[in-house]
Design a protein around this motif. Structure first.
Motif, PDB file in Angstrom:
ATOM      1  N   PRO A   1      -7.267 -13.600  23.413  1.00  0.00           N
ATOM      2  CA  PRO A   1      -7.555 -13.660  21.976  1.00  0.00           C
ATOM      3  C   PRO A   1      -6.256 -13.833  21.186  1.00  0.00           C
ATOM      4  O   PRO A   1      -5.230 -13.257  21.532  1.00  0.00           O
ATOM      5  CB  PRO A   1      -8.184 -12.291  21.689  1.00  0.00           C
ATOM      6  CG  PRO A   1      -8.776 -11.867  23.006  1.00  0.00           C
ATOM      7  CD  PRO A   1      -7.810 -12.389  24.040  1.00  0.00           C
TER       8      PRO A   1
ATOM      9  N   THR B   1      -6.828 -12.652  15.203  1.00  0.00           N
ATOM     10  CA  THR B   1      -8.288 -12.737  15.243  1.00  0.00           C
ATOM     11  C   THR B   1      -8.875 -11.329  15.273  1.00  0.00           C
ATOM     12  O   THR B   1      -8.526 -10.513  16.120  1.00  0.00           O
ATOM     13  CB  THR B   1      -8.767 -13.507  16.490  1.00  0.00           C
ATOM     14  OG1 THR B   1      -8.222 -14.827  16.442  1.00  0.00           O
ATOM     15  CG2 THR B   1     -10.272 -13.585  16.534  1.00  0.00           C
TER      16      THR B   1
ATOM     17  N   PHE C   1     -12.255  -8.953  15.701  1.00  0.00           N
ATOM     18  CA  PHE C   1     -13.510  -8.986  16.462  1.00  0.00           C
ATOM     19  C   PHE C   1     -14.367  -7.812  16.038  1.00  0.00           C
ATOM     20  O   PHE C   1     -13.890  -6.681  15.940  1.00  0.00           O
ATOM     21  CB  PHE C   1     -13.177  -8.893  17.950  1.00  0.00           C
ATOM     22  CG  PHE C   1     -14.357  -8.561  18.831  1.00  0.00           C
ATOM     23  CD1 PHE C   1     -15.269  -9.527  19.197  1.00  0.00           C
ATOM     24  CD2 PHE C   1     -14.536  -7.266  19.306  1.00  0.00           C
ATOM     25  CE1 PHE C   1     -16.344  -9.220  20.023  1.00  0.00           C
ATOM     26  CE2 PHE C   1     -15.605  -6.945  20.136  1.00  0.00           C
ATOM     27  CZ  PHE C   1     -16.509  -7.929  20.487  1.00  0.00           C
TER      28      PHE C   1
ATOM     29  N   LEU D   1     -16.248 -13.114  14.779  1.00  0.00           N
ATOM     30  CA  LEU D   1     -14.803 -13.237  14.877  1.00  0.00           C
ATOM     31  C   LEU D   1     -14.297 -13.744  13.536  1.00  0.00           C
ATOM     32  O   LEU D   1     -14.926 -14.591  12.912  1.00  0.00           O
ATOM     33  CB  LEU D   1     -14.407 -14.226  15.967  1.00  0.00           C
ATOM     34  CG  LEU D   1     -14.972 -13.970  17.359  1.00  0.00           C
ATOM     35  CD1 LEU D   1     -14.588 -15.110  18.296  1.00  0.00           C
ATOM     36  CD2 LEU D   1     -14.462 -12.662  17.910  1.00  0.00           C
TER      37      LEU D   1
ATOM     38  N   SER E   1     -10.801 -15.336  11.878  1.00  0.00           N
ATOM     39  CA  SER E   1      -9.432 -15.824  11.994  1.00  0.00           C
ATOM     40  C   SER E   1      -8.730 -15.508  10.681  1.00  0.00           C
ATOM     41  O   SER E   1      -9.086 -16.069   9.638  1.00  0.00           O
ATOM     42  CB  SER E   1      -9.411 -17.328  12.250  1.00  0.00           C
ATOM     43  OG  SER E   1      -8.094 -17.818  12.108  1.00  0.00           O
TER      44      SER E   1
ATOM     45  N   TYR F   1     -14.930 -17.453   9.643  1.00  0.00           N
ATOM     46  CA  TYR F   1     -15.753 -16.658  10.548  1.00  0.00           C
ATOM     47  C   TYR F   1     -16.320 -17.533  11.652  1.00  0.00           C
ATOM     48  O   TYR F   1     -16.557 -18.718  11.459  1.00  0.00           O
ATOM     49  CB  TYR F   1     -16.933 -16.026   9.797  1.00  0.00           C
ATOM     50  CG  TYR F   1     -16.546 -14.854   8.934  1.00  0.00           C
ATOM     51  CD1 TYR F   1     -16.437 -13.589   9.483  1.00  0.00           C
ATOM     52  CD2 TYR F   1     -16.310 -15.025   7.583  1.00  0.00           C
ATOM     53  CE1 TYR F   1     -16.084 -12.508   8.691  1.00  0.00           C
ATOM     54  CE2 TYR F   1     -15.961 -13.951   6.779  1.00  0.00           C
ATOM     55  CZ  TYR F   1     -15.854 -12.697   7.335  1.00  0.00           C
ATOM     56  OH  TYR F   1     -15.503 -11.632   6.563  1.00  0.00           O
ATOM     57  N   PHE F   2     -16.573 -16.896  12.810  1.00  0.00           N
ATOM     58  CA  PHE F   2     -17.179 -17.589  13.945  1.00  0.00           C
ATOM     59  C   PHE F   2     -18.112 -16.589  14.610  1.00  0.00           C
ATOM     60  O   PHE F   2     -17.698 -15.473  14.927  1.00  0.00           O
ATOM     61  CB  PHE F   2     -16.077 -18.021  14.922  1.00  0.00           C
ATOM     62  CG  PHE F   2     -16.512 -19.019  15.953  1.00  0.00           C
ATOM     63  CD1 PHE F   2     -16.500 -20.382  15.677  1.00  0.00           C
ATOM     64  CD2 PHE F   2     -16.928 -18.604  17.207  1.00  0.00           C
ATOM     65  CE1 PHE F   2     -16.890 -21.312  16.635  1.00  0.00           C
ATOM     66  CE2 PHE F   2     -17.317 -19.528  18.171  1.00  0.00           C
ATOM     67  CZ  PHE F   2     -17.294 -20.879  17.873  1.00  0.00           C
TER      68      PHE F   2
ATOM     69  N   TRP G   1     -15.997 -13.066  25.406  1.00  0.00           N
ATOM     70  CA  TRP G   1     -14.870 -12.615  24.580  1.00  0.00           C
ATOM     71  C   TRP G   1     -14.297 -11.299  25.119  1.00  0.00           C
ATOM     72  O   TRP G   1     -13.087 -11.130  25.217  1.00  0.00           O
ATOM     73  CB  TRP G   1     -15.320 -12.459  23.126  1.00  0.00           C
ATOM     74  CG  TRP G   1     -14.222 -11.974  22.241  1.00  0.00           C
ATOM     75  CD1 TRP G   1     -13.943 -10.685  21.902  1.00  0.00           C
ATOM     76  CD2 TRP G   1     -13.225 -12.776  21.618  1.00  0.00           C
ATOM     77  NE1 TRP G   1     -12.854 -10.632  21.091  1.00  0.00           N
ATOM     78  CE2 TRP G   1     -12.389 -11.907  20.898  1.00  0.00           C
ATOM     79  CE3 TRP G   1     -12.970 -14.140  21.579  1.00  0.00           C
ATOM     80  CZ2 TRP G   1     -11.304 -12.366  20.145  1.00  0.00           C
ATOM     81  CZ3 TRP G   1     -11.889 -14.591  20.830  1.00  0.00           C
ATOM     82  CH2 TRP G   1     -11.069 -13.706  20.131  1.00  0.00           C
TER      83      TRP G   1
ATOM     84  N   LEU H   1     -13.302 -22.088  20.781  1.00  0.00           N
ATOM     85  CA  LEU H   1     -12.512 -20.965  20.267  1.00  0.00           C
ATOM     86  C   LEU H   1     -11.042 -21.353  20.120  1.00  0.00           C
ATOM     87  O   LEU H   1     -10.391 -20.998  19.134  1.00  0.00           O
ATOM     88  CB  LEU H   1     -12.657 -19.748  21.183  1.00  0.00           C
ATOM     89  CG  LEU H   1     -14.053 -19.119  21.265  1.00  0.00           C
ATOM     90  CD1 LEU H   1     -14.082 -18.047  22.346  1.00  0.00           C
ATOM     91  CD2 LEU H   1     -14.473 -18.552  19.914  1.00  0.00           C
TER      92      LEU H   1
ATOM     93  N   LYS I   1     -10.447 -23.610  17.115  1.00  0.00           N
ATOM     94  CA  LYS I   1     -10.504 -22.869  15.851  1.00  0.00           C
ATOM     95  C   LYS I   1      -9.345 -21.881  15.718  1.00  0.00           C
ATOM     96  O   LYS I   1      -9.242 -21.173  14.712  1.00  0.00           O
ATOM     97  CB  LYS I   1     -11.827 -22.122  15.744  1.00  0.00           C
ATOM     98  CG  LYS I   1     -13.010 -23.057  15.669  1.00  0.00           C
ATOM     99  CD  LYS I   1     -13.898 -22.679  14.541  1.00  0.00           C
ATOM    100  CE  LYS I   1     -15.063 -23.617  14.435  1.00  0.00           C
ATOM    101  NZ  LYS I   1     -15.057 -24.357  13.208  1.00  0.00           N
TER     102      LYS I   1
ATOM    103  N   LEU J   1      -8.838 -19.185  17.566  1.00  0.00           N
ATOM    104  CA  LEU J   1      -9.262 -17.814  17.836  1.00  0.00           C
ATOM    105  C   LEU J   1      -8.746 -17.281  19.172  1.00  0.00           C
ATOM    106  O   LEU J   1      -8.711 -16.065  19.383  1.00  0.00           O
ATOM    107  CB  LEU J   1     -10.789 -17.726  17.788  1.00  0.00           C
ATOM    108  CG  LEU J   1     -11.394 -18.088  16.419  1.00  0.00           C
ATOM    109  CD1 LEU J   1     -12.883 -18.330  16.534  1.00  0.00           C
ATOM    110  CD2 LEU J   1     -11.085 -16.994  15.409  1.00  0.00           C
TER     111      LEU J   1
END
Length: 94
Positions: free
Chosen positions: A11, A15, A17, A26, A28, A34-35, A45, A83, A86, A88
């Motif tokens: 990770p 980021t 979580f 998630l 960033s 957001y994800f 993850w 991920l 992005k 993350l």
């Protein structure tokens, strides 16, 4: 950089979580984005920092979920690539 089962992924430090009843969100901090992850994505993850490579993550996924090896590998590499794109997760040098 192409991801393989030999890739080491962690990770990203910026980021955040949060597990919300089996599904994760998630955030960033650098991108302020957001994800969301479903149950399997959330488990992946959680497994990333526990394994030296994505091969170890795949092994755990295959033992914990009813999925074929080919499909699991494809989904794992696809999720981790998304991920990474992005920001993350980071691919760690060996």
């Amino acid at each position: 950089m192409r991801l393989t089962l030999g890739s080491r992924v962690r990770p990203a430090p910026d980021t955040l979580f949060r597990n919300l009843e089996g599904e994760a969100v998630l955030l960033s901090l650098s991108a302020c984005e957001y994800f969301g992850l479903d149950e399997v994505g959330t488990r992946i993850w959680e497994l990333l920092p526990q394994h030296e490579s994505l091969a170890g993550v795949l092994t755990s996924v295959l033992t914990e979920f009813e999925v074929g090896a080919g499909q699991a590998e494809e989904d794992l590499l696809s999720l981790v690539a998304a991920l990474r794109d992005k920001g993350l997760v980071q691919v760690v040098d060996r």
